[in-house]
Design a protein around this motif. Structure first.
Motif, PDB file in Angstrom:
ATOM      1  N   VAL A  97       6.975   5.598  -1.346  1.00 36.90           N
ATOM      2  CA  VAL A  97       6.760   4.630  -0.261  1.00 36.90           C
ATOM      3  C   VAL A  97       7.857   4.810   0.796  1.00 36.90           C
ATOM      4  CG1 VAL A  97       6.513   2.200   0.336  1.00 36.90           C
ATOM      5  CG2 VAL A  97       5.701   3.036  -1.886  1.00 36.90           C
ATOM      6  N   GLU A 103       2.363  -0.090   3.877  1.00 38.94           N
ATOM      7  CA  GLU A 103       1.331   0.492   3.016  1.00 38.94           C
ATOM      8  C   GLU A 103       0.140  -0.466   2.924  1.00 38.94           C
ATOM      9  OE1 GLU A 103       1.727   3.217  -0.877  1.00 38.94           O
ATOM     10  OE2 GLU A 103       2.296   1.137  -1.180  1.00 38.94           O
ATOM     11  N   SER A 105      -3.110  -2.522   1.539  1.00 40.06           N
ATOM     12  CA  SER A 105      -3.222  -3.335   0.323  1.00 40.06           C
ATOM     13  C   SER A 105      -3.931  -2.569  -0.798  1.00 40.06           C
ATOM     14  CB  SER A 105      -3.975  -4.627   0.638  1.00 40.06           C
ATOM     15  OG  SER A 105      -5.279  -4.329   1.147  1.00 40.06           O
ATOM     16  N   SER A 108      -1.448  -0.081  -2.228  1.00 40.61           N
ATOM     17  CA  SER A 108      -0.441  -0.827  -2.974  1.00 40.61           C
ATOM     18  C   SER A 108      -0.971  -1.315  -4.310  1.00 40.61           C
ATOM     19  CB  SER A 108       0.053  -2.003  -2.133  1.00 40.61           C
ATOM     20  OG  SER A 108       1.001  -2.761  -2.857  1.00 40.61           O
ATOM     21  N   ARG A 111      -1.279   1.706  -6.575  1.00 38.83           N
ATOM     22  CA  ARG A 111       0.024   2.127  -7.070  1.00 38.83           C
ATOM     23  C   ARG A 111       0.487   1.196  -8.206  1.00 38.83           C
ATOM     24  NH1 ARG A 111       3.643   5.254  -4.489  1.00 38.83           N
ATOM     25  NH2 ARG A 111       2.607   4.910  -2.475  1.00 38.83           N
ATOM     26  N   LYS A 112       0.250  -0.094  -8.040  1.00 39.39           N
ATOM     27  CA  LYS A 112       0.654  -1.052  -9.061  1.00 39.39           C
ATOM     28  C   LYS A 112      -0.122  -0.847 -10.360  1.00 39.39           C
ATOM     29  CE  LYS A 112       0.955  -6.038  -9.897  1.00 39.39           C
ATOM     30  NZ  LYS A 112       0.709  -7.395  -9.337  1.00 39.39           N
TER      31      LYS A 112
END
Length: 552
Positions: A97, A103, A105, A108, A111-112
Protein backbone atom coordinates in the motif's frame (compact mmCIF):
# COMPACT_ATOMS: atom_id res chain seq x y z
CA UNK A 1 -10.82 -20.88 10.05
CA UNK A 2 -13.95 -19.92 8.13
CA UNK A 3 -11.99 -17.89 5.59
CA UNK A 4 -9.76 -20.89 4.87
CA UNK A 5 -12.73 -23.12 4.19
CA UNK A 6 -14.36 -20.51 1.93
CA UNK A 7 -11.58 -18.87 -0.08
CA UNK A 8 -8.50 -21.12 -0.30
CA UNK A 9 -7.34 -22.36 -3.66
CA UNK A 10 -9.01 -19.70 -5.85
CA UNK A 11 -5.86 -18.20 -7.43
CA UNK A 12 -6.54 -14.69 -8.72
CA UNK A 13 -10.32 -14.98 -8.95
CA UNK A 14 -12.18 -11.74 -8.25
CA UNK A 15 -14.27 -11.23 -5.15
CA UNK A 16 -17.53 -11.51 -7.05
CA UNK A 17 -16.98 -15.17 -7.99
CA UNK A 18 -15.84 -16.37 -4.57
CA UNK A 19 -19.30 -17.33 -3.46
CA UNK A 20 -19.85 -19.44 -6.57
CA UNK A 21 -16.80 -21.58 -5.78
CA UNK A 22 -17.45 -21.87 -2.06
CA UNK A 23 -18.49 -25.60 -1.94
CA UNK A 24 -15.39 -26.85 -3.79
CA UNK A 25 -13.09 -24.61 -1.79
CA UNK A 26 -14.68 -25.66 1.48
CA UNK A 27 -14.14 -29.31 0.59
CA UNK A 28 -10.50 -28.64 -0.35
CA UNK A 29 -9.72 -26.92 2.94
CA UNK A 30 -11.92 -28.96 5.24
CA UNK A 31 -10.19 -32.29 4.72
CA UNK A 32 -6.68 -31.19 5.82
CA UNK A 33 -8.14 -29.33 8.79
CA UNK A 34 -10.14 -32.41 9.80
CA UNK A 35 -6.99 -34.54 9.52
CA UNK A 36 -5.07 -32.17 11.81
CA UNK A 37 -7.89 -32.10 14.35
CA UNK A 38 -8.25 -35.90 14.28
CA UNK A 39 -4.49 -36.37 14.66
CA UNK A 40 -4.43 -34.01 17.64
CA UNK A 41 -7.31 -35.84 19.32
CA UNK A 42 -5.68 -39.21 18.64
CA UNK A 43 -2.44 -38.09 20.29
CA UNK A 44 -4.36 -36.96 23.38
CA UNK A 45 -6.03 -40.39 23.64
CA UNK A 46 -2.67 -42.14 23.19
CA UNK A 47 -1.10 -40.09 26.00
CA UNK A 48 -4.04 -40.92 28.27
CA UNK A 49 -3.86 -44.65 27.47
CA UNK A 50 -0.08 -44.79 27.81
CA UNK A 51 -0.22 -44.40 31.60
CA UNK A 52 -1.94 -47.77 32.05
CA UNK A 53 -0.29 -49.62 29.15
CA UNK A 54 2.02 -52.43 30.21
CA UNK A 55 1.44 -55.27 27.76
CA UNK A 56 3.71 -55.37 24.68
CA UNK A 57 0.69 -55.78 22.40
CA UNK A 58 -0.91 -52.64 23.84
CA UNK A 59 2.27 -50.61 23.40
CA UNK A 60 2.57 -51.83 19.83
CA UNK A 61 -1.00 -50.77 19.09
CA UNK A 62 -0.35 -47.32 20.59
CA UNK A 63 2.81 -46.99 18.53
CA UNK A 64 0.85 -47.83 15.38
CA UNK A 65 -1.74 -45.18 16.23
CA UNK A 66 0.97 -42.56 16.86
CA UNK A 67 2.57 -43.35 13.51
CA UNK A 68 -0.85 -43.03 11.84
CA UNK A 69 -1.36 -39.63 13.49
CA UNK A 70 2.01 -38.47 12.21
CA UNK A 71 1.16 -39.59 8.69
CA UNK A 72 -2.18 -37.76 8.83
CA UNK A 73 -0.54 -34.56 10.07
CA UNK A 74 2.16 -34.74 7.39
CA UNK A 75 -0.44 -35.35 4.69
CA UNK A 76 -2.47 -32.35 5.88
CA UNK A 77 0.61 -30.10 5.87
CA UNK A 78 1.50 -31.31 2.39
CA UNK A 79 -2.00 -30.39 1.19
CA UNK A 80 -2.01 -26.97 2.88
CA UNK A 81 1.44 -25.74 1.84
CA UNK A 82 0.50 -25.29 -1.87
CA UNK A 83 -2.57 -23.34 -0.73
CA UNK A 84 -0.35 -21.08 1.37
CA UNK A 85 1.88 -20.52 -1.65
CA UNK A 86 -1.13 -19.53 -3.74
CA UNK A 87 -2.33 -17.04 -1.14
CA UNK A 88 1.16 -15.51 -0.92
CA UNK A 89 1.19 -15.12 -4.71
CA UNK A 90 -2.18 -13.33 -4.64
CA UNK A 91 -1.02 -11.02 -1.86
CA UNK A 92 2.12 -10.28 -3.87
CA UNK A 93 0.00 -9.36 -6.88
CA UNK A 94 -1.82 -6.74 -4.83
CA UNK A 95 1.51 -5.16 -3.91
CA UNK A 96 2.23 -2.90 -0.93
CA UNK A 97 0.00 0.00 0.00
CA UNK A 98 1.48 3.34 -1.05
CA UNK A 99 1.74 5.98 1.69
CA UNK A 100 -0.05 8.81 -0.16
CA UNK A 101 -2.39 6.64 -2.26
CA UNK A 102 -6.03 6.02 -1.43
CA UNK A 103 -6.93 2.35 -1.93
CA UNK A 104 -10.39 1.35 -3.11
CA UNK A 105 -12.76 -0.33 -0.69
CA UNK A 106 -12.93 -3.53 -2.78
CA UNK A 107 -9.12 -3.86 -2.90
CA UNK A 108 -8.88 -3.08 0.81
CA UNK A 109 -11.49 -5.68 1.60
CA UNK A 110 -9.74 -8.24 -0.58
CA UNK A 111 -6.39 -7.49 1.08
CA UNK A 112 -7.96 -7.96 4.51
CA UNK A 113 -9.60 -11.23 3.54
CA UNK A 114 -6.37 -12.56 2.00
CA UNK A 115 -4.47 -11.62 5.15
CA UNK A 116 -6.99 -13.44 7.29
CA UNK A 117 -6.89 -16.41 4.96
CA UNK A 118 -3.10 -16.55 5.03
CA UNK A 119 -3.07 -16.39 8.81
CA UNK A 120 -5.51 -19.27 9.08
CA UNK A 121 -3.58 -21.48 6.65
CA UNK A 122 -0.22 -20.61 8.21
CA UNK A 123 -1.60 -21.42 11.67
CA UNK A 124 -2.93 -24.76 10.44
CA UNK A 125 0.42 -25.63 8.78
CA UNK A 126 2.36 -24.81 11.95
CA UNK A 127 -0.07 -26.82 14.06
CA UNK A 128 0.23 -29.79 11.71
CA UNK A 129 4.03 -29.68 11.83
CA UNK A 130 3.93 -29.47 15.62
CA UNK A 131 1.60 -32.49 15.81
CA UNK A 132 3.95 -34.40 13.49
CA UNK A 133 6.91 -33.69 15.77
CA UNK A 134 4.90 -34.60 18.89
CA UNK A 135 3.76 -37.86 17.28
CA UNK A 136 7.34 -38.75 16.34
CA UNK A 137 8.52 -38.04 19.89
CA UNK A 138 5.65 -40.06 21.36
CA UNK A 139 6.46 -42.98 19.05
CA UNK A 140 10.10 -42.83 20.11
CA UNK A 141 9.08 -42.88 23.78
CA UNK A 142 6.82 -45.89 23.23
CA UNK A 143 9.59 -47.73 21.37
CA UNK A 144 11.96 -47.07 24.28
CA UNK A 145 9.38 -48.54 26.65
CA UNK A 146 9.01 -51.60 24.44
CA UNK A 147 12.77 -52.04 24.22
CA UNK A 148 13.09 -51.74 28.01
CA UNK A 149 10.39 -54.35 28.53
CA UNK A 150 12.05 -56.60 25.99
CA UNK A 151 15.43 -56.31 27.71
CA UNK A 152 13.92 -57.04 31.12
CA UNK A 153 12.09 -60.08 29.74
CA UNK A 154 15.21 -61.44 28.03
CA UNK A 155 17.46 -60.98 31.07
CA UNK A 156 15.01 -62.50 33.55
CA UNK A 157 16.46 -65.51 35.36
CA UNK A 158 14.54 -68.59 36.45
CA UNK A 159 15.42 -72.00 37.79
CA UNK A 160 17.62 -74.18 35.61
CA UNK A 161 16.00 -77.09 33.73
CA UNK A 162 18.55 -79.29 35.55
CA UNK A 163 17.15 -78.15 38.89
CA UNK A 164 14.99 -80.70 40.66
CA UNK A 165 13.16 -77.90 42.45
CA UNK A 166 11.81 -76.54 39.15
CA UNK A 167 10.23 -79.82 38.18
CA UNK A 168 8.81 -80.35 41.67
CA UNK A 169 7.11 -76.96 41.48
CA UNK A 170 5.97 -77.78 37.94
CA UNK A 171 4.40 -81.04 39.14
CA UNK A 172 2.60 -79.17 41.91
CA UNK A 173 1.12 -76.58 39.52
CA UNK A 174 0.22 -78.97 36.67
CA UNK A 175 -3.22 -79.99 38.06
CA UNK A 176 -4.34 -76.38 38.56
CA UNK A 177 -3.00 -75.33 35.17
CA UNK A 178 -4.78 -78.22 33.47
CA UNK A 179 -8.01 -77.17 35.16
CA UNK A 180 -7.57 -73.62 33.86
CA UNK A 181 -6.99 -74.93 30.34
CA UNK A 182 -10.00 -77.22 30.60
CA UNK A 183 -12.15 -74.30 31.73
CA UNK A 184 -10.94 -72.27 28.77
CA UNK A 185 -11.65 -75.18 26.43
CA UNK A 186 -15.18 -75.59 27.87
CA UNK A 187 -15.83 -71.89 27.37
CA UNK A 188 -14.68 -72.20 23.76
CA UNK A 189 -16.80 -75.30 23.13
CA UNK A 190 -19.89 -73.76 24.72
CA UNK A 191 -19.53 -70.58 22.66
CA UNK A 192 -19.05 -72.62 19.49
CA UNK A 193 -22.06 -74.86 20.16
CA UNK A 194 -24.26 -71.84 20.93
CA UNK A 195 -23.20 -70.16 17.69
CA UNK A 196 -23.87 -73.31 15.64
CA UNK A 197 -27.28 -73.74 17.30
CA UNK A 198 -28.20 -70.17 16.36
CA UNK A 199 -26.68 -69.86 12.87
CA UNK A 200 -26.25 -73.45 11.72
CA UNK A 201 -23.32 -74.94 9.81
CA UNK A 202 -23.77 -72.99 6.59
CA UNK A 203 -21.19 -70.24 7.15
CA UNK A 204 -18.86 -72.45 9.14
CA UNK A 205 -19.01 -75.23 6.56
CA UNK A 206 -18.43 -72.76 3.76
CA UNK A 207 -15.39 -71.35 5.57
CA UNK A 208 -13.91 -74.82 6.13
CA UNK A 209 -14.52 -75.78 2.51
CA UNK A 210 -12.94 -72.57 1.19
CA UNK A 211 -9.93 -72.98 3.51
CA UNK A 212 -9.37 -76.55 2.33
CA UNK A 213 -9.77 -75.43 -1.28
CA UNK A 214 -7.08 -72.78 -0.83
CA UNK A 215 -4.60 -75.11 0.86
CA UNK A 216 -4.89 -78.21 -1.29
CA UNK A 217 -6.51 -78.15 -4.77
CA UNK A 218 -5.86 -74.50 -5.63
CA UNK A 219 -2.30 -74.44 -4.29
CA UNK A 220 -1.36 -77.70 -6.00
CA UNK A 221 -2.95 -76.61 -9.29
CA UNK A 222 -1.16 -73.26 -9.26
CA UNK A 223 2.14 -74.96 -8.43
CA UNK A 224 1.62 -77.32 -11.36
CA UNK A 225 0.87 -74.39 -13.67
CA UNK A 226 4.05 -72.64 -12.53
CA UNK A 227 6.23 -75.69 -13.16
CA UNK A 228 4.63 -76.29 -16.56
CA UNK A 229 5.17 -72.69 -17.65
CA UNK A 230 8.77 -72.66 -16.39
CA UNK A 231 9.48 -75.81 -18.43
CA UNK A 232 7.82 -74.49 -21.60
CA UNK A 233 9.40 -72.55 -24.45
CA UNK A 234 7.32 -69.49 -23.55
CA UNK A 235 9.26 -68.89 -20.35
CA UNK A 236 12.26 -66.51 -20.47
CA UNK A 237 15.63 -68.09 -21.10
CA UNK A 238 18.39 -68.06 -18.52
CA UNK A 239 18.33 -67.95 -14.75
CA UNK A 240 14.94 -66.25 -14.56
CA UNK A 241 13.23 -69.61 -15.12
CA UNK A 242 14.57 -71.06 -11.88
CA UNK A 243 14.40 -67.96 -9.70
CA UNK A 244 10.93 -67.06 -11.01
CA UNK A 245 9.61 -70.54 -10.30
CA UNK A 246 11.15 -70.47 -6.81
CA UNK A 247 9.50 -67.12 -6.01
CA UNK A 248 6.19 -68.41 -7.37
CA UNK A 249 6.40 -71.50 -5.14
CA UNK A 250 7.36 -69.34 -2.15
CA UNK A 251 4.42 -66.97 -2.60
CA UNK A 252 1.94 -69.79 -3.08
CA UNK A 253 3.25 -71.76 -0.11
CA UNK A 254 3.10 -68.72 2.16
CA UNK A 255 0.05 -66.72 1.12
CA UNK A 256 -2.49 -69.47 0.47
CA UNK A 257 -2.13 -71.23 3.87
CA UNK A 258 -2.21 -67.81 5.54
CA UNK A 259 -5.39 -66.89 3.66
CA UNK A 260 -6.89 -70.26 4.55
CA UNK A 261 -6.22 -69.64 8.25
CA UNK A 262 -7.76 -66.17 7.98
CA UNK A 263 -10.84 -67.54 6.20
CA UNK A 264 -11.30 -70.20 8.87
CA UNK A 265 -11.03 -67.73 11.76
CA UNK A 266 -13.23 -65.11 10.08
CA UNK A 267 -15.90 -67.72 9.39
CA UNK A 268 -15.93 -68.43 13.13
CA UNK A 269 -16.09 -64.73 13.96
CA UNK A 270 -18.93 -64.15 11.53
CA UNK A 271 -21.22 -66.29 13.70
CA UNK A 272 -19.64 -65.22 17.04
CA UNK A 273 -18.26 -68.72 17.59
CA UNK A 274 -15.04 -67.55 19.29
CA UNK A 275 -15.16 -66.92 23.02
CA UNK A 276 -13.88 -63.50 24.13
CA UNK A 277 -10.93 -65.02 25.98
CA UNK A 278 -9.98 -67.01 22.88
CA UNK A 279 -9.78 -64.01 20.55
CA UNK A 280 -6.03 -63.69 21.16
CA UNK A 281 -5.63 -67.41 20.52
CA UNK A 282 -7.43 -67.05 17.20
CA UNK A 283 -5.12 -64.19 16.18
CA UNK A 284 -2.13 -66.29 17.24
CA UNK A 285 -3.41 -69.15 15.06
CA UNK A 286 -3.35 -66.93 11.97
CA UNK A 287 0.08 -65.53 12.81
CA UNK A 288 1.55 -68.94 13.65
CA UNK A 289 0.18 -70.44 10.45
CA UNK A 290 1.80 -67.65 8.45
CA UNK A 291 5.20 -68.10 10.12
CA UNK A 292 5.10 -71.89 9.77
CA UNK A 293 4.12 -71.56 6.10
CA UNK A 294 7.13 -69.28 5.52
CA UNK A 295 9.48 -71.86 7.03
CA UNK A 296 8.17 -74.68 4.87
CA UNK A 297 7.80 -72.74 1.61
CA UNK A 298 11.28 -71.16 1.82
CA UNK A 299 12.92 -74.55 2.28
CA UNK A 300 10.90 -76.25 -0.46
CA UNK A 301 11.42 -73.44 -2.99
CA UNK A 302 15.18 -73.32 -2.43
CA UNK A 303 16.01 -76.97 -1.82
CA UNK A 304 13.57 -78.63 -4.28
CA UNK A 305 14.49 -82.13 -3.05
CA UNK A 306 12.74 -83.97 -5.91
CA UNK A 307 14.01 -81.74 -8.76
CA UNK A 308 17.77 -81.10 -8.34
CA UNK A 309 18.05 -79.26 -11.67
CA UNK A 310 15.81 -76.46 -10.33
CA UNK A 311 17.69 -76.13 -7.02
CA UNK A 312 19.11 -72.67 -6.31
CA UNK A 313 21.23 -73.53 -3.27
CA UNK A 314 24.52 -75.36 -3.47
CA UNK A 315 23.14 -78.40 -1.63
CA UNK A 316 23.59 -82.00 -2.78
CA UNK A 317 20.80 -84.57 -3.03
CA UNK A 318 21.92 -86.36 0.13
CA UNK A 319 21.42 -83.26 2.30
CA UNK A 320 18.39 -81.75 0.51
CA UNK A 321 15.84 -84.32 1.78
CA UNK A 322 16.78 -84.22 5.50
CA UNK A 323 17.08 -80.42 5.47
CA UNK A 324 13.54 -80.23 4.11
CA UNK A 325 12.33 -82.48 6.94
CA UNK A 326 14.13 -80.31 9.48
CA UNK A 327 12.37 -77.27 8.04
CA UNK A 328 9.03 -79.02 8.58
CA UNK A 329 10.08 -79.82 12.15
CA UNK A 330 11.09 -76.19 12.79
CA UNK A 331 7.77 -74.99 11.37
CA UNK A 332 5.80 -77.41 13.57
CA UNK A 333 7.81 -76.50 16.68
CA UNK A 334 7.39 -72.76 16.04
CA UNK A 335 3.66 -73.15 15.43
CA UNK A 336 3.28 -75.19 18.61
CA UNK A 337 5.32 -72.72 20.68
CA UNK A 338 3.34 -69.70 19.46
CA UNK A 339 0.00 -71.39 20.06
CA UNK A 340 1.05 -72.67 23.48
CA UNK A 341 2.16 -69.19 24.49
CA UNK A 342 -1.22 -67.76 23.43
CA UNK A 343 -3.10 -70.49 25.33
CA UNK A 344 -0.99 -69.88 28.44
CA UNK A 345 -1.82 -66.19 28.38
CA UNK A 346 -5.53 -66.80 27.76
CA UNK A 347 -5.87 -69.50 30.43
CA UNK A 348 -3.62 -67.64 32.91
CA UNK A 349 -1.40 -70.61 33.75
CA UNK A 350 1.25 -70.35 36.44
CA UNK A 351 4.64 -68.83 35.73
CA UNK A 352 6.35 -72.06 36.84
CA UNK A 353 4.63 -74.04 34.09
CA UNK A 354 5.50 -71.38 31.54
CA UNK A 355 9.16 -71.46 32.56
CA UNK A 356 9.32 -75.25 32.44
CA UNK A 357 7.69 -75.44 29.02
CA UNK A 358 9.95 -72.67 27.69
CA UNK A 359 12.95 -74.63 28.88
CA UNK A 360 11.80 -77.72 27.00
CA UNK A 361 11.11 -75.69 23.87
CA UNK A 362 14.53 -74.03 24.07
CA UNK A 363 16.32 -77.38 24.40
CA UNK A 364 14.26 -78.79 21.51
CA UNK A 365 15.28 -75.83 19.32
CA UNK A 366 18.91 -76.36 20.28
CA UNK A 367 18.72 -80.05 19.41
CA UNK A 368 17.07 -79.29 16.06
CA UNK A 369 19.65 -76.67 15.10
CA UNK A 370 22.51 -78.95 16.13
CA UNK A 371 21.08 -81.64 13.86
CA UNK A 372 20.91 -79.16 10.96
CA UNK A 373 24.50 -78.06 11.55
CA UNK A 374 25.63 -81.69 11.67
CA UNK A 375 23.97 -82.36 8.31
CA UNK A 376 25.55 -79.24 6.80
CA UNK A 377 28.97 -80.22 8.16
CA UNK A 378 28.74 -83.65 6.53
CA UNK A 379 27.67 -82.05 3.24
CA UNK A 380 30.52 -79.56 3.43
CA UNK A 381 32.99 -82.40 3.99
CA UNK A 382 31.63 -84.29 0.97
CA UNK A 383 31.85 -81.22 -1.24
CA UNK A 384 35.36 -80.39 0.00
CA UNK A 385 36.57 -83.93 -0.63
CA UNK A 386 35.05 -84.02 -4.12
CA UNK A 387 36.45 -80.60 -5.01
CA UNK A 388 39.86 -81.50 -3.58
CA UNK A 389 40.11 -84.61 -5.72
CA UNK A 390 39.17 -82.68 -8.86
CA UNK A 391 41.55 -79.77 -8.25
CA UNK A 392 44.46 -81.88 -7.04
CA UNK A 393 44.03 -84.06 -10.08
CA UNK A 394 44.16 -81.02 -12.35
CA UNK A 395 46.85 -78.80 -10.82
CA UNK A 396 48.12 -80.48 -7.66
CA UNK A 397 47.20 -77.47 -5.52
CA UNK A 398 45.20 -77.90 -2.28
CA UNK A 399 41.67 -76.63 -2.06
CA UNK A 400 41.10 -73.27 -0.32
CA UNK A 401 38.02 -73.19 1.85
CA UNK A 402 35.63 -70.25 1.82
CA UNK A 403 36.20 -67.82 4.66
CA UNK A 404 32.52 -66.80 4.72
CA UNK A 405 31.47 -70.45 5.02
CA UNK A 406 33.83 -70.97 7.95
CA UNK A 407 32.52 -67.79 9.61
CA UNK A 408 28.91 -68.95 9.23
CA UNK A 409 29.84 -72.38 10.59
CA UNK A 410 31.60 -70.86 13.61
CA UNK A 411 28.78 -68.34 14.25
CA UNK A 412 26.16 -71.10 14.21
CA UNK A 413 28.04 -73.22 16.71
CA UNK A 414 28.72 -70.28 19.03
CA UNK A 415 25.05 -69.31 18.94
CA UNK A 416 23.95 -72.81 19.87
CA UNK A 417 26.54 -72.95 22.63
CA UNK A 418 25.29 -69.62 24.04
CA UNK A 419 21.67 -70.77 23.94
CA UNK A 420 22.51 -74.06 25.64
CA UNK A 421 24.57 -72.43 28.41
CA UNK A 422 21.87 -69.79 28.98
CA UNK A 423 19.20 -72.47 29.31
CA UNK A 424 21.24 -74.50 31.75
CA UNK A 425 21.88 -71.46 33.95
CA UNK A 426 18.20 -70.48 34.02
CA UNK A 427 18.07 -67.70 31.40
CA UNK A 428 15.35 -69.54 29.53
CA UNK A 429 13.83 -66.49 27.84
CA UNK A 430 17.22 -65.56 26.43
CA UNK A 431 17.82 -69.12 25.30
CA UNK A 432 14.46 -69.37 23.55
CA UNK A 433 14.98 -66.00 21.92
CA UNK A 434 18.48 -66.85 20.66
CA UNK A 435 17.37 -70.17 19.21
CA UNK A 436 14.19 -68.83 17.59
CA UNK A 437 15.99 -65.73 16.33
CA UNK A 438 18.63 -67.88 14.67
CA UNK A 439 15.94 -69.88 12.88
CA UNK A 440 14.05 -66.73 11.94
CA UNK A 441 17.18 -64.94 10.69
CA UNK A 442 18.06 -67.96 8.57
CA UNK A 443 14.60 -67.94 6.98
CA UNK A 444 14.70 -64.17 6.40
CA UNK A 445 18.19 -64.25 4.89
CA UNK A 446 17.31 -67.16 2.59
CA UNK A 447 14.04 -65.60 1.43
CA UNK A 448 15.67 -62.18 0.95
CA UNK A 449 18.50 -63.72 -1.08
CA UNK A 450 15.92 -65.54 -3.20
CA UNK A 451 14.01 -62.34 -3.93
CA UNK A 452 17.28 -60.53 -4.67
CA UNK A 453 18.23 -63.20 -7.19
CA UNK A 454 14.81 -62.89 -8.78
CA UNK A 455 15.06 -59.08 -8.84
CA UNK A 456 18.46 -59.30 -10.50
CA UNK A 457 17.35 -61.86 -13.09
CA UNK A 458 14.09 -60.05 -13.82
CA UNK A 459 15.73 -56.62 -14.18
CA UNK A 460 18.42 -57.90 -16.51
CA UNK A 461 15.87 -59.80 -18.58
CA UNK A 462 13.44 -56.85 -18.69
CA UNK A 463 16.10 -54.60 -20.28
CA UNK A 464 17.78 -57.19 -22.46
CA UNK A 465 17.44 -57.51 -26.21
CA UNK A 466 15.93 -60.97 -25.71
CA UNK A 467 12.76 -59.60 -24.14
CA UNK A 468 9.97 -57.70 -25.86
CA UNK A 469 10.25 -54.77 -23.49
CA UNK A 470 14.00 -54.49 -24.07
CA UNK A 471 13.58 -54.64 -27.83
CA UNK A 472 10.85 -52.00 -27.72
CA UNK A 473 12.98 -49.61 -25.65
CA UNK A 474 16.02 -50.17 -27.86
CA UNK A 475 14.09 -49.62 -31.10
CA UNK A 476 12.26 -46.55 -29.77
CA UNK A 477 15.17 -44.74 -28.16
CA UNK A 478 18.13 -46.14 -30.11
CA UNK A 479 19.92 -47.07 -26.88
CA UNK A 480 22.78 -49.49 -27.39
CA UNK A 481 22.72 -52.95 -25.88
CA UNK A 482 25.40 -52.08 -23.30
CA UNK A 483 23.52 -48.99 -22.09
CA UNK A 484 20.30 -50.99 -21.96
CA UNK A 485 22.04 -53.55 -19.76
CA UNK A 486 23.22 -50.74 -17.48
CA UNK A 487 19.60 -49.64 -17.00
CA UNK A 488 18.77 -53.20 -15.94
CA UNK A 489 21.67 -53.20 -13.46
CA UNK A 490 20.47 -49.87 -12.01
CA UNK A 491 16.92 -51.18 -11.59
CA UNK A 492 18.30 -54.32 -9.96
CA UNK A 493 20.30 -52.21 -7.49
CA UNK A 494 17.21 -50.19 -6.52
CA UNK A 495 15.17 -53.34 -5.97
CA UNK A 496 17.99 -54.90 -3.95
CA UNK A 497 18.12 -51.88 -1.64
CA UNK A 498 14.37 -52.10 -1.11
CA UNK A 499 14.59 -55.84 -0.36
CA UNK A 500 17.47 -55.32 2.07
CA UNK A 501 15.38 -52.75 3.98
CA UNK A 502 12.50 -55.21 4.16
CA UNK A 503 14.87 -57.93 5.36
CA UNK A 504 16.23 -55.66 8.10
CA UNK A 505 12.68 -54.81 9.17
CA UNK A 506 11.81 -58.52 9.35
CA UNK A 507 14.93 -59.35 11.37
CA UNK A 508 14.44 -56.48 13.82
CA UNK A 509 10.74 -57.21 14.34
CA UNK A 510 11.31 -59.55 17.33
CA UNK A 511 13.45 -56.87 18.99
CA UNK A 512 10.55 -54.41 19.03
CA UNK A 513 12.28 -51.80 16.83
CA UNK A 514 10.59 -52.40 13.49
CA UNK A 515 8.29 -49.39 13.93
CA UNK A 516 11.30 -47.10 14.22
CA UNK A 517 12.63 -48.41 10.92
CA UNK A 518 9.27 -47.90 9.26
CA UNK A 519 9.23 -44.40 10.72
CA UNK A 520 12.52 -43.70 8.95
CA UNK A 521 11.13 -45.08 5.72
CA UNK A 522 8.02 -42.93 6.14
CA UNK A 523 10.21 -39.85 6.64
CA UNK A 524 12.21 -40.80 3.57
CA UNK A 525 9.03 -41.07 1.51
CA UNK A 526 8.20 -37.45 2.35
CA UNK A 527 11.50 -36.30 0.87
CA UNK A 528 15.07 -35.40 1.68
CA UNK A 529 15.71 -31.68 1.99
CA UNK A 530 18.87 -30.58 0.18
CA UNK A 531 19.25 -26.83 0.54
CA UNK A 532 16.02 -25.26 -0.65
CA UNK A 533 15.09 -28.31 -2.75
CA UNK A 534 13.23 -31.40 -1.51
CA UNK A 535 14.17 -34.71 -3.12
CA UNK A 536 11.22 -37.11 -2.99
CA UNK A 537 11.93 -40.75 -4.00
CA UNK A 538 8.24 -41.31 -4.74
CA UNK A 539 8.23 -38.44 -7.25
CA UNK A 540 11.37 -39.82 -8.91
CA UNK A 541 9.82 -43.28 -9.21
CA UNK A 542 6.63 -41.82 -10.69
CA UNK A 543 8.67 -39.85 -13.21
CA UNK A 544 10.63 -42.95 -14.20
CA UNK A 545 7.41 -44.94 -14.54
CA UNK A 546 5.91 -42.27 -16.79
CA UNK A 547 9.10 -42.19 -18.86
CA UNK A 548 9.18 -45.98 -19.31
CA UNK A 549 5.46 -46.05 -20.13
CA UNK A 550 5.84 -43.26 -22.66
CA UNK A 551 8.83 -44.92 -24.33
CA UNK A 552 7.02 -48.24 -24.45
Amino acid sequence: LLALNLFVGLGLAPTSVWAADTPAVADAGAQPLAQIKAADEALEKIRAALDDANAPETLQALSDKAQASKRDADAAVTALEPMLTQVDARIKQLGPVAEDATEGSDISQQRKQLGQERGDIDSAVKRGKLISVEAAQLTSSIEKMRSQQFNEEISRKAASPLSLKLWQQFAEHVPNDLQRMQALARQGVDTFNAAIAEHGWKRMGGGIALALLLVFPLRMWLRHLGRRYASSSSAPDGRLRRSGLAVWQLLLGTLLPWLAAMVLIESLRSINAIAPRLESVADAFVKASFVAAIFVSVSKSLLVPKRPSWRLLNVDDIAAAPLTRYAWAAAALTWFAMMLNAVDIASRTSSVSTVAVDGLIALTYVGLIVTVLFTLNKMRSRQSDASAKEREGDSGHPVQRSGWLMLAWLGGHLTILAALIAALFGYLNFSVFVATQMVWMTVVVLSTSLFMKFADDFSLWLFSTQSRSGKAVAQTTGISESHLAQIGVLLSALLRIFLVLLGIAAITAPFGNSHTLFGWMDALSHGLKIGDAVLRPSAILRALAVLVLGLT
